[in-house]
Design a protein around this motif. Structure first.
Motif, mmCIF file in Angstrom:
data_model
loop_
_atom_site.group_PDB
_atom_site.id
_atom_site.type_symbol
_atom_site.label_atom_id
_atom_site.label_comp_id
_atom_site.label_asym_id
_atom_site.label_seq_id
_atom_site.Cartn_x
_atom_site.Cartn_y
_atom_site.Cartn_z
ATOM 1 N N ALA A 25 97.639 -36.273 39.771
ATOM 2 C CA ALA A 25 97.772 -35.466 40.061
ATOM 3 C C ALA A 25 95.468 -34.835 40.208
ATOM 4 O O ALA A 25 95.149 -36.631 39.241
ATOM 5 N N MET A 71 91.834 -38.126 36.059
ATOM 6 C CA MET A 71 92.352 -38.843 34.890
ATOM 7 C C MET A 71 91.253 -39.031 33.849
ATOM 8 O O MET A 71 90.089 -39.224 34.184
ATOM 9 N N GLN A 72 91.648 -38.957 32.589
ATOM 10 C CA GLN A 72 90.794 -39.195 31.424
ATOM 11 C C GLN A 72 89.714 -38.144 31.204
ATOM 12 O O GLN A 72 88.908 -38.280 30.296
ATOM 13 N N LYS A 97 99.943 -38.694 35.069
ATOM 14 C CA LYS A 97 99.801 -39.822 34.138
ATOM 15 C C LYS A 97 98.324 -40.072 33.858
ATOM 16 O O LYS A 97 97.516 -40.189 34.766
ATOM 17 N N GLY A 98 97.976 -40.121 32.581
ATOM 18 C CA GLY A 98 96.600 -40.368 32.183
ATOM 19 C C GLY A 98 95.685 -39.164 32.328
ATOM 20 O O GLY A 98 94.485 -39.276 32.110
ATOM 21 N N THR A 99 96.238 -38.020 32.683
ATOM 22 C CA THR A 99 95.433 -36.804 32.812
ATOM 23 C C THR A 99 95.587 -36.021 31.510
ATOM 24 O O THR A 99 96.702 -35.779 31.053
ATOM 25 N N LEU A 100 94.483 -35.633 30.916
ATOM 26 C CA LEU A 100 94.479 -35.074 29.568
ATOM 27 C C LEU A 100 94.458 -33.554 29.512
ATOM 28 O O LEU A 100 94.597 -32.983 28.438
ATOM 29 N N CYS A 122 100.356 -35.708 30.982
ATOM 30 C CA CYS A 122 101.486 -36.606 30.723
ATOM 31 C C CYS A 122 100.972 -37.883 30.081
ATOM 32 O O CYS A 122 100.086 -38.542 30.632
ATOM 33 N N ARG A 123 101.562 -38.206 28.936
ATOM 34 C CA ARG A 123 101.149 -39.402 28.199
ATOM 35 C C ARG A 123 102.310 -40.352 27.973
ATOM 36 O O ARG A 123 102.266 -41.187 27.077
ATOM 37 N N VAL A 124 103.360 -40.228 28.759
ATOM 38 C CA VAL A 124 104.518 -41.128 28.656
ATOM 39 C C VAL A 124 104.617 -41.950 29.926
ATOM 40 O O VAL A 124 103.913 -41.695 30.903
ATOM 41 N N ALA A 125 105.515 -42.929 29.920
ATOM 42 C CA ALA A 125 105.640 -43.837 31.070
ATOM 43 C C ALA A 125 106.224 -43.155 32.302
ATOM 44 O O ALA A 125 105.835 -43.442 33.426
ATOM 45 N N ASP A 126 107.159 -42.255 32.117
ATOM 46 C CA ASP A 126 107.866 -41.646 33.246
ATOM 47 C C ASP A 126 107.434 -40.191 33.432
ATOM 48 O O ASP A 126 108.096 -39.270 32.968
ATOM 49 N N CYS A 127 106.312 -39.995 34.105
ATOM 50 C CA CYS A 127 105.765 -38.650 34.305
ATOM 51 C C CYS A 127 106.420 -37.971 35.505
ATOM 52 O O CYS A 127 106.732 -38.631 36.496
ATOM 53 N N PRO A 128 106.598 -36.639 35.431
ATOM 54 C CA PRO A 128 107.147 -35.929 36.592
ATOM 55 C C PRO A 128 106.165 -35.924 37.758
ATOM 56 O O PRO A 128 104.950 -36.033 37.564
ATOM 57 N N THR A 129 106.706 -35.803 38.946
ATOM 58 C CA THR A 129 105.893 -35.689 40.156
ATOM 59 C C THR A 129 105.989 -34.256 40.646
ATOM 60 O O THR A 129 107.070 -33.673 40.673
#
Length: 169
Positions: A25, A71-72, A97-100, A122-129
């Motif tokens: 994102a 990300m990160q 995903k991977g954005t803190l 989001c820090r889980v496998a199934d992140c919302p879009t």
């Protein structure tokens, strides 16, 4: 050693790509804004939305830059962000995903905002879009709460000042 570096690079690239329908994102910038964090992106430009202070935005114009995004990052100072440029109109959503850190996103077609969203880390496998309301040619990410704070919404005009290279596929 070169083979191991290549394999690690491939693995990292695979980890940063999202589902097929998701995107993970300058000289003209005002000097009183903090510099954006470094990250291998094109030089920053100034992005301005009607009624909001300018954003010094790193430019993500290549697919690898767009996939990595912010990300990160552990912080995104006020007045900074990222603009994602696309070679043609797209309608895919962004994910976190991977954005803190929380981010605001504005999807922009030409010079008008299509839609905005507030996106959560989001820090889980199934992140919302976070889906746009329609096709767009650019997306701008800013610190969480930026677009609602300045009442940037559908139809708001955006301008970009500074040099950019045409986006790549």
């Amino acid at each position: 050693m070169r083979v191991r570096t290549f394999v690690v690079t491939l693995l990292l690239a695979g980890c940063s790509s999202g589902p097929p329908s998701a995107v993970p994102a300058t000289p003209a910038a005002p000097t009183d804004l903090p510099p954006p964090p470094s990250g291998g992106f094109d030089p920053p430009v100034t992005v301005a939305f009607e009624g909001a202070p300018p954003i010094r935005a790193e430019v993500a114009r290549r697919s690898d830059q767009r996939a990595r995004g912010l990300m990160q990052r552990t912080e995104l100072p006020e007045g900074t962000g990222m603009i994602f440029l696309f070679p043609r109109r797209v309608d895919v959503g962004f994910w976190m995903k991977g954005t803190l850190i929380p981010l605001s996103i504005a999807y922009v077609d030409g010079d008008r905002v299509v839609s905005v969203h507030e996106m959560e880390p989001c820090r889980v496998a199934d992140c919302p879009t976070y889906e746009p309301a329609g096709p767009y040619t650019a997306a701008v990410e800013a610190p969480g709460g930026f677009f609602p704070k300045y009442r940037v919404g559908t139809g708001t005009r955006m301008t970009v000042t500074g040099a950019t290279t045409p986006p790549e596929s």
